[in-house]
Enzyme design. Sequence first.
Site, PDB file in Angstrom:
ATOM      1  N   LYS A  35       0.844  -1.201   0.000  1.00 36.75           N
ATOM      2  CA  LYS A  35       0.000   0.000   0.000  1.00 36.75           C
ATOM      3  C   LYS A  35       0.882   1.254   0.000  1.00 36.75           C
ATOM      4  O   LYS A  35       2.092   1.159   0.229  1.00 36.75           O
ATOM      5  CB  LYS A  35      -0.899  -0.026   1.232  1.00 36.75           C
ATOM      6  CG  LYS A  35      -0.138  -0.058   2.549  1.00 36.75           C
ATOM      7  CD  LYS A  35      -1.007  -0.479   3.719  1.00 36.75           C
ATOM      8  CE  LYS A  35      -0.200  -0.451   5.015  1.00 36.75           C
ATOM      9  NZ  LYS A  35      -0.965  -0.978   6.153  1.00 36.75           N
ATOM     10  N   TYR A 240      17.281  29.683   6.850  1.00 40.97           N
ATOM     11  CA  TYR A 240      16.144  30.362   7.471  1.00 40.97           C
ATOM     12  C   TYR A 240      16.318  30.469   8.973  1.00 40.97           C
ATOM     13  O   TYR A 240      16.720  29.505   9.640  1.00 40.97           O
ATOM     14  CB  TYR A 240      14.857  29.581   7.206  1.00 40.97           C
ATOM     15  CG  TYR A 240      14.266  29.816   5.830  1.00 40.97           C
ATOM     16  CD1 TYR A 240      13.933  31.092   5.385  1.00 40.97           C
ATOM     17  CD2 TYR A 240      14.020  28.741   4.987  1.00 40.97           C
ATOM     18  CE1 TYR A 240      13.385  31.297   4.133  1.00 40.97           C
ATOM     19  CE2 TYR A 240      13.457  28.926   3.731  1.00 40.97           C
ATOM     20  CZ  TYR A 240      13.141  30.217   3.308  1.00 40.97           C
ATOM     21  OH  TYR A 240      12.593  30.407   2.079  1.00 40.97           O
TER      22      TYR A 240
END
Length: 340
Positions: A35, A240
């Site tokens: 899956k 950042y």
Amino acid sequence: MPAPLRLRLDGDALVQNWCTLDRMSGTAACGAAVKANGYGLGAIEVARRLADAGCRDFFVSNWQEAAELAPLGLTVSVLHGVREEDMPAATAGFARPVLNTPAQVARWKAAGGGACDVMVDTGMNRLGISTDDIAGGLLDGLAIETLMSHLACADEDSPINAAQRDRFAALAGTTTARRLSLANSAGIALNGYAFDLTRPGLALYGGIPRHELGTIVQVVGLEAQIVQRRRVHAGQTVGYNALWTAKDDTEVAIVNLGYADGYRRNFSNSGRAHAGGAELPVLGRVSMDLTAVGVDVAMTLREGDWIAFEYALPHASQTSGISQYELLTGLGERLARVWI
Ligand SMILES: *Cc1c(COP(=O)(O)O)cnc(C)c1O
């Protein structure tokens, strides 16, 4: 054009892990949960390799995933069962549903139901009909291939494991099911949980949910190219929010990988990378598309060179606080999948 970031996927390691889990499953058959696009690696590529190795039972969540695998002609079970809108796909015969609710059972029976699997809840309270439903005759008249249940705590030593196993074992012979299936990856490491069929996912792909699975080998390598190399002077910051400050003049490579690719922000100032035997620290905050690494010890690295990020799942999970499952299934579409 070739992508500037890639997953190196080791097909031999994948097959080796399945063989390990198959052996640990004893007399039970060993299937494969593919899956979520084979936990991010690519469901078709994974399923093809495991089928060649002898795997005969595959598990996906929904019918889109099952349809994608249909060309391979494998035996696929759809864990979420059937909605009304799934019925055309479900009756086409390329996969069978795992029925989870009385409504799903009724829907399947009304359609003349063919072979199916059934999920019974033994204590997780996620998916599945109840043991009372079975005792009440809900499954009468169904042609059940596999009766399955799912363990809530197999990666821990919890009394819930034995309670679920005993509740599940008591269902033997009460339905038409040809086989019983309970164990996921971690459940395979427990004694007496294999029944007739196991359903590993995580460990196939290099995840190690319990120490007994220590022989599982890594399948996924995470690599990206350097976009720019620069010198950062003492006292300057990187990235950042200026979360890293150079103590001395420092060589820094800015690399083509970020949290949008699944390289989580949790690796800011803590992740590691490698190039040519040198270990390179992640510096500052991981950006959406870029990550800075220190390359003082790799003076020959240049723009366009590839760097391998440390992504051994148990360790990467420990340093980031992100589960091994999320580290795999979060890997983004921009990463080329390169099988070696
Ligand atoms: C995802 C899943 C598995 C595989 O679990 P892992 O922990 O990844 O081995 C097995 N069975 C069911 C029902 C699942 O949903």
